[in-house]
Design a protein around this motif. Structure first.
Motif, PDB file in Angstrom:
ATOM      1  N   ARG A  66      -3.848  22.240  -8.610  1.00 21.89           N
ATOM      2  CA  ARG A  66      -3.799  22.359  -7.167  1.00 21.89           C
ATOM      3  C   ARG A  66      -4.035  21.019  -6.716  1.00 21.89           C
ATOM      4  NH1 ARG A  66      -2.420  26.681  -8.825  1.00 21.89           N
ATOM      5  NH2 ARG A  66      -2.913  28.867  -8.035  1.00 21.89           N
ATOM      6  N   VAL A  68      -5.047  19.106  -4.122  1.00 26.86           N
ATOM      7  CA  VAL A  68      -6.029  19.234  -3.159  1.00 26.86           C
ATOM      8  C   VAL A  68      -6.903  18.038  -2.722  1.00 26.86           C
ATOM      9  CG1 VAL A  68      -7.938  20.766  -2.047  1.00 26.86           C
ATOM     10  CG2 VAL A  68      -5.955  21.881  -3.223  1.00 26.86           C
ATOM     11  N   HIS A  70     -10.143  17.603  -1.028  1.00 31.54           N
ATOM     12  CA  HIS A  70     -11.320  18.231  -0.214  1.00 31.54           C
ATOM     13  C   HIS A  70     -12.072  17.377   0.911  1.00 31.54           C
ATOM     14  CE1 HIS A  70     -12.263  20.920  -3.491  1.00 31.54           C
ATOM     15  NE2 HIS A  70     -12.016  21.920  -2.600  1.00 31.54           N
ATOM     16  N   ARG A 110      -5.538  30.382   3.662  1.00 30.84           N
ATOM     17  CA  ARG A 110      -4.484  29.004   3.955  1.00 30.84           C
ATOM     18  C   ARG A 110      -4.246  28.960   5.310  1.00 30.84           C
ATOM     19  NH1 ARG A 110      -5.203  28.138  -1.209  1.00 30.84           N
ATOM     20  NH2 ARG A 110      -5.032  30.241  -2.488  1.00 30.84           N
ATOM     21  N   HIS A 143      -2.688  34.520  -7.956  1.00 27.17           N
ATOM     22  CA  HIS A 143      -1.874  33.593  -6.941  1.00 27.17           C
ATOM     23  C   HIS A 143      -1.248  32.341  -7.399  1.00 27.17           C
ATOM     24  CE1 HIS A 143      -6.028  32.243  -6.509  1.00 27.17           C
ATOM     25  NE2 HIS A 143      -5.482  31.198  -5.991  1.00 27.17           N
ATOM     26  N   LEU A 159     -12.320  28.255   1.337  1.00 28.05           N
ATOM     27  CA  LEU A 159     -12.872  29.152   0.131  1.00 28.05           C
ATOM     28  C   LEU A 159     -14.451  28.999   0.296  1.00 28.05           C
ATOM     29  CD1 LEU A 159     -10.368  27.046  -1.344  1.00 28.05           C
ATOM     30  CD2 LEU A 159     -10.991  28.588  -3.096  1.00 28.05           C
TER      31      LEU A 159
HETATM   32  O1  GTQ Z   1      -4.821  27.251  -4.029  1.00 28.81           O
HETATM   33  O2  GTQ Z   1      -5.738  28.389  -5.663  1.00 28.81           O
HETATM   34  O3  GTQ Z   1      -8.371  24.238  -2.421  1.00 28.81           O
HETATM   35  O4  GTQ Z   1      -7.827  27.731  -6.707  1.00 28.81           O
HETATM   36  C1  GTQ Z   1      -9.586  25.096  -4.543  1.00 28.81           C
HETATM   37  C2  GTQ Z   1      -9.103  26.109  -5.655  1.00 28.81           C
HETATM   38  C3  GTQ Z   1      -7.384  25.916  -3.604  1.00 28.81           C
HETATM   39  C4  GTQ Z   1      -5.630  27.649  -4.702  1.00 28.81           C
HETATM   40  C5  GTQ Z   1      -8.371  25.066  -3.364  1.00 28.81           C
HETATM   41  C6  GTQ Z   1      -7.884  27.035  -5.639  1.00 28.81           C
HETATM   42  C7  GTQ Z   1      -6.990  26.583  -4.535  1.00 28.81           C
END
Ligand code: GTQ
Length: 340
Positions: A66, A68, A70, A110, A143, A159
């Motif tokens: 992912r 991401v 933070h 989301r 997912h 989360l």
């Molecule tokens: O999109 O599954 O920000 O598993 C952190 C862990 C998103 C995700 C995050 C995750 C996901």
């Protein structure tokens, strides 16, 4: 001055206790008052977006799993957390990319910030994402995400990882294939649960909402109508919470989500509550005052209002603000409070 310092016998007592892994209550040093260590902070889209684009050049979704970034609270460095109870991250997925299938015990939400053409599949059901949509990934559901559109897509992830961790209940599994088979028609939960009606044989079978997508169009329309129908709340303006239609509760057992409309010129009355909230500005410009901080905000900025932090939000133009917080967890435990 702590009593032990002026009394040698008490000092000896305390150090003896320490050898027995004990400590006198009257010498406690940990924080015991409302609020947490988290501080107010803002992440401005103008500064954040280029870093997301850079992340997209530096690493693929495949490699990152992912992609991401933070948003880490400046007072919680090294934790990845925006508050002591939830994380917030901005995820970017490029056209053609796939974020492989996995599941974890924390719940994920989301909130789509930019771009069309991305989807997430949740336990066999495809959910298309459009800007302003609120999309749920209940804990322990498989997912995966993809982007079949022409542009990068960015969303805010929320989360409850710190809560799962607190209880020692963080679990995670990877699915054997990148993508999972589709087993339900897209939009099926909206058909069954989205009209103020429930399937006749519905049995509550989990904690999270059966609706996986709350489209922006409907949320915005509901707020626009509300604003035509009555007066705003002195602190919140026109504010609605996202609901689990099967039980009237929140979409997750741990996290609530809200959307609020502030008309141009609105100045909120000072307010605080024990839930820590993460805001995403959908439309409009305004200000949020929190203690010594006074942040101007604009579209797509993210700011955090920590627990029990008195704050006031005002709108220079018509504002739509999405937010999520740990309120349901606190309500379930009997801890939640507010003060206007
Ligand atoms: O999109 O599954 O920000 O598993 C952190 C862990 C998103 C995700 C995050 C995750 C996901």
């Amino acid at each position: 001055m702590p009593a032990a310092i002026v009394n040698p016998e008490r000092v000896r007592f305390s150090s003896e206790l320490s050898g027995l892994n004990m400590r006198p209550l009257w010498e406690r040093v940990v924080r015991l008052k409302p609020g947490t260590a988290a501080v107010p902070a803002i992440w401005r889209w103008q500064a954040v977006r280029p870093q997301l684009m850079r992340a997209a050049e530096l690493i693929s979704t495949k490699e990152a799993e992912r992609r991401v970034l933070h948003l880490e609270n400046p007072a919680l460095r090294g934790t990845n957390c925006i508050t002591t109870t939830v994380v917030a991250g901005l995820q970017i997925i490029l056209p053609g990319e796939i974020a492989p299938t996995h599941r974890h015990s924390p719940n994920a939400l989301r909130f789509i910030v930019e771009g069309v053409g991305a989807y997430t599949t949740v336990d066999g059901e495809r959910v298309s994402m459009r800007p302003g949509d609120f999309v749920t990934t209940p804990g322990w559901t498989w997912h995966d995400h993809g982007n079949v559109g022409p542009d990068p897509v960015v969303w805010l992830d929320g989360l409850d990882v710190p809560l799962a961790n607190l209880f020692g209940a963080y679990f995670r599994e990877v699915y054997p294939q990148d993508t999972q088979p589709l087993s339900r028609l897209e939009g099926d939960p909206a058909v069954r649960y989205g009209s103020g009606l429930l399937p006749v044989d519905h049995r509550p079978n989990g904690h999270a909402s059966p609706l996986l997508c709350y489209p922006y169009e409907r949320t915005r329309e509901a707020l626009a109508r509300l604003a035509r129908n009555g007066e705003p709340h002195p602190s919140h303006g026109f504010k609605l919470r996202y609901v689990n239609p099967a039980n009237g509760g929140h979409p997750f057992p741990t996290m609530a989500a809200f959307m609020q409309l502030l008309l141009r010129g609105f100045t909120g009355r000072k307010y605080c509550s024990t839930d820590s909230a993460v805001y995403n500005v959908v439309e409009g410009c305004g200000r949020v005052e929190m203690g010594d901080s006074d942040f101007a905000f604009g579209p797509h900025d993210v700011f955090v209002v920590p627990s029990w932090q008195p704050h006031r939000i005002s709108a220079n133009s018509e504002c739509l603000l999405f937010s999520y917080s740990d309120r349901p967890a606190q309500e379930a435990l009997g801890f939640w409070r507010e003060q206007a």
